[in-house]
Design a protein around this motif. Sequence first.
Motif, PDB file in Angstrom:
ATOM      1  N   UNK A  34       0.864  -1.176   0.000  1.00 43.70           N
ATOM      2  CA  UNK A  34       0.000   0.000   0.000  1.00 43.70           C
ATOM      3  C   UNK A  34       0.901   1.226   0.000  1.00 43.70           C
ATOM      4  N   UNK A  35       0.480   2.283  -0.706  1.00 38.91           N
ATOM      5  CA  UNK A  35       1.322   3.474  -0.813  1.00 38.91           C
ATOM      6  C   UNK A  35       1.596   4.092   0.545  1.00 38.91           C
ATOM      7  N   UNK A  36       0.591   4.135   1.432  1.00 42.15           N
ATOM      8  CA  UNK A  36       0.798   4.761   2.735  1.00 42.15           C
ATOM      9  C   UNK A  36       1.785   3.964   3.579  1.00 42.15           C
ATOM     10  N   UNK A  37       1.708   2.635   3.500  1.00 47.30           N
ATOM     11  CA  UNK A  37       2.669   1.801   4.236  1.00 47.30           C
ATOM     12  C   UNK A  37       4.071   1.990   3.664  1.00 47.30           C
ATOM     13  N   UNK A  38       4.170   2.048   2.341  1.00 47.08           N
ATOM     14  CA  UNK A  38       5.469   2.263   1.717  1.00 47.08           C
ATOM     15  C   UNK A  38       6.094   3.578   2.129  1.00 47.08           C
ATOM     16  N   UNK A  39       5.274   4.628   2.229  1.00 41.84           N
ATOM     17  CA  UNK A  39       5.796   5.924   2.648  1.00 41.84           C
ATOM     18  C   UNK A  39       6.237   5.897   4.109  1.00 41.84           C
ATOM     19  N   UNK A  40       5.506   5.147   4.942  1.00 34.27           N
ATOM     20  CA  UNK A  40       5.928   5.006   6.338  1.00 34.27           C
ATOM     21  C   UNK A  40       7.277   4.310   6.428  1.00 34.27           C
ATOM     22  N   UNK A  41       7.473   3.284   5.609  1.00 33.95           N
ATOM     23  CA  UNK A  41       8.767   2.586   5.594  1.00 33.95           C
ATOM     24  C   UNK A  41       9.891   3.534   5.195  1.00 33.95           C
ATOM     25  N   UNK A  42       9.646   4.368   4.182  1.00 32.00           N
ATOM     26  CA  UNK A  42      10.663   5.317   3.737  1.00 32.00           C
ATOM     27  C   UNK A  42      10.985   6.331   4.828  1.00 32.00           C
ATOM     28  N   UNK A  43       9.932   6.833   5.506  1.00 30.26           N
ATOM     29  CA  UNK A  43      10.150   7.828   6.553  1.00 30.26           C
ATOM     30  C   UNK A  43      10.892   7.222   7.743  1.00 30.26           C
ATOM     31  N   UNK A  44      10.527   6.001   8.113  1.00 33.14           N
ATOM     32  CA  UNK A  44      11.206   5.333   9.226  1.00 33.14           C
ATOM     33  C   UNK A  44      12.671   5.062   8.877  1.00 33.14           C
ATOM     34  N   UNK A  45      12.920   4.648   7.640  1.00 30.05           N
ATOM     35  CA  UNK A  45      14.304   4.389   7.224  1.00 30.05           C
ATOM     36  C   UNK A  45      15.135   5.655   7.296  1.00 30.05           C
ATOM     37  N   UNK A  46      14.570   6.786   6.871  1.00 28.80           N
ATOM     38  CA  UNK A  46      15.305   8.049   6.948  1.00 28.80           C
ATOM     39  C   UNK A  46      15.628   8.401   8.390  1.00 28.80           C
ATOM     40  N   UNK A  47      14.658   8.212   9.283  1.00 32.21           N
ATOM     41  CA  UNK A  47      14.884   8.559  10.685  1.00 32.21           C
ATOM     42  C   UNK A  47      15.993   7.690  11.283  1.00 32.21           C
ATOM     43  N   UNK A  48      16.008   6.411  10.929  1.00 34.36           N
ATOM     44  CA  UNK A  48      17.036   5.517  11.463  1.00 34.36           C
ATOM     45  C   UNK A  48      18.410   5.850  10.887  1.00 34.36           C
ATOM     46  N   UNK A  49      18.466   6.216   9.608  1.00 35.71           N
ATOM     47  CA  UNK A  49      19.753   6.618   9.029  1.00 35.71           C
ATOM     48  C   UNK A  49      20.270   7.877   9.714  1.00 35.71           C
ATOM     49  N   UNK A  50      19.371   8.841   9.914  1.00 39.06           N
ATOM     50  CA  UNK A  50      19.772  10.100  10.539  1.00 39.06           C
ATOM     51  C   UNK A  50      20.280   9.886  11.964  1.00 39.06           C
ATOM     52  N   UNK A  51      19.758   8.852  12.632  1.00 42.38           N
ATOM     53  CA  UNK A  51      20.170   8.581  14.015  1.00 42.38           C
ATOM     54  C   UNK A  51      21.593   8.055  14.103  1.00 42.38           C
ATOM     55  N   UNK A  52      22.106   7.500  13.001  1.00 39.48           N
ATOM     56  CA  UNK A  52      23.479   6.974  12.944  1.00 39.48           C
ATOM     57  C   UNK A  52      23.775   6.073  14.148  1.00 39.48           C
ATOM     58  N   UNK A  53      22.969   5.060  14.306  1.00 40.93           N
ATOM     59  CA  UNK A  53      23.134   4.141  15.430  1.00 40.93           C
ATOM     60  C   UNK A  53      24.461   3.392  15.304  1.00 40.93           C
ATOM     61  N   UNK A  54      25.235   3.318  16.377  1.00 35.55           N
ATOM     62  CA  UNK A  54      26.534   2.633  16.324  1.00 35.55           C
ATOM     63  C   UNK A  54      26.383   1.175  15.901  1.00 35.55           C
ATOM     64  N   UNK A  55      27.235   0.747  14.991  1.00 33.77           N
ATOM     65  CA  UNK A  55      27.241  -0.638  14.551  1.00 33.77           C
ATOM     66  C   UNK A  55      26.298  -0.942  13.414  1.00 33.77           C
ATOM     67  N   UNK A  56      25.401  -0.005  13.067  1.00 36.47           N
ATOM     68  CA  UNK A  56      24.467  -0.233  11.959  1.00 36.47           C
ATOM     69  C   UNK A  56      25.195   0.039  10.641  1.00 36.47           C
TER      70      UNK A  56
END
Length: 244
Positions: A34-56
């Motif tokens: 679903x487009x809305x689910x896909x957009x949520x995945x993209x937004x969550x991925x951006x937030x996790x990348x921005x967080x720069x979690x150690x070891x990721x």
Amino acid sequence: MNVISDPPSSAETSWRILPQGDRCLIISFGDQIDASVGKTCLAAARKLRDAQLPGVTDVVPSFVAVAVHYRPDGLGNGPTYAGLAERIEALLADGIPADASGGREVDIPVCYGGEHGPDLADVAQAAGLTPEDVIQLHSQPRSMVFMLGFAPGHAYLGVHDEKLNIPRRPSPRTAVPIGAVAVANRQTVIYPNRLPGGWNIIGATPLTMFDPAREPAALLQPGDSVRFVPISPEEFDRIKGGQL
């Protein structure tokens, strides 16, 4: 040794975190494309990348989930599933930004039918449409790039009109030509190289979808909005020749 605990419970939220081997975890946001689910995945991925979690080492969105790859150091100092899942749970519970993907609007020229689209007539017949109707349904609205997968630069796009809910071919081809534009299950894929595949080929693009010497190497990226632009065989040859 990396100890995998039970996945955290997210009763108040709309995701589940699950282990995927000893170096990856999956954040699932649903079970239906679903487009809305896909957009949520993209937004969550951006937030996790921005967080720069150690070891990721990588964060990869897909249709309904985000894969987070990490690298344990084997000495107990690197991230563990339990610890990383807890940090991700806290980050997402703090809120996933409304999708403003920043994805580009990209026009992809497509020569439909003929030698470039050998399955166009079969798709039209299965959908109860004319080939011209299929081209119109496929090219008029914009399509979102949900993910890259299967091969480098291999884009998955959708979601198309219900009339294009056509199954894959009963017998896959051992070799699909480079640039082939193919549909199945209300989705489109564009083959970046000569690959095996069972999708219905309705056209081809003369553009180079993946070039290791280019930055970025993949022409399309998750979150991009694509408009398929019908072109003639002559235009296909002209554009193809101009890239050489």
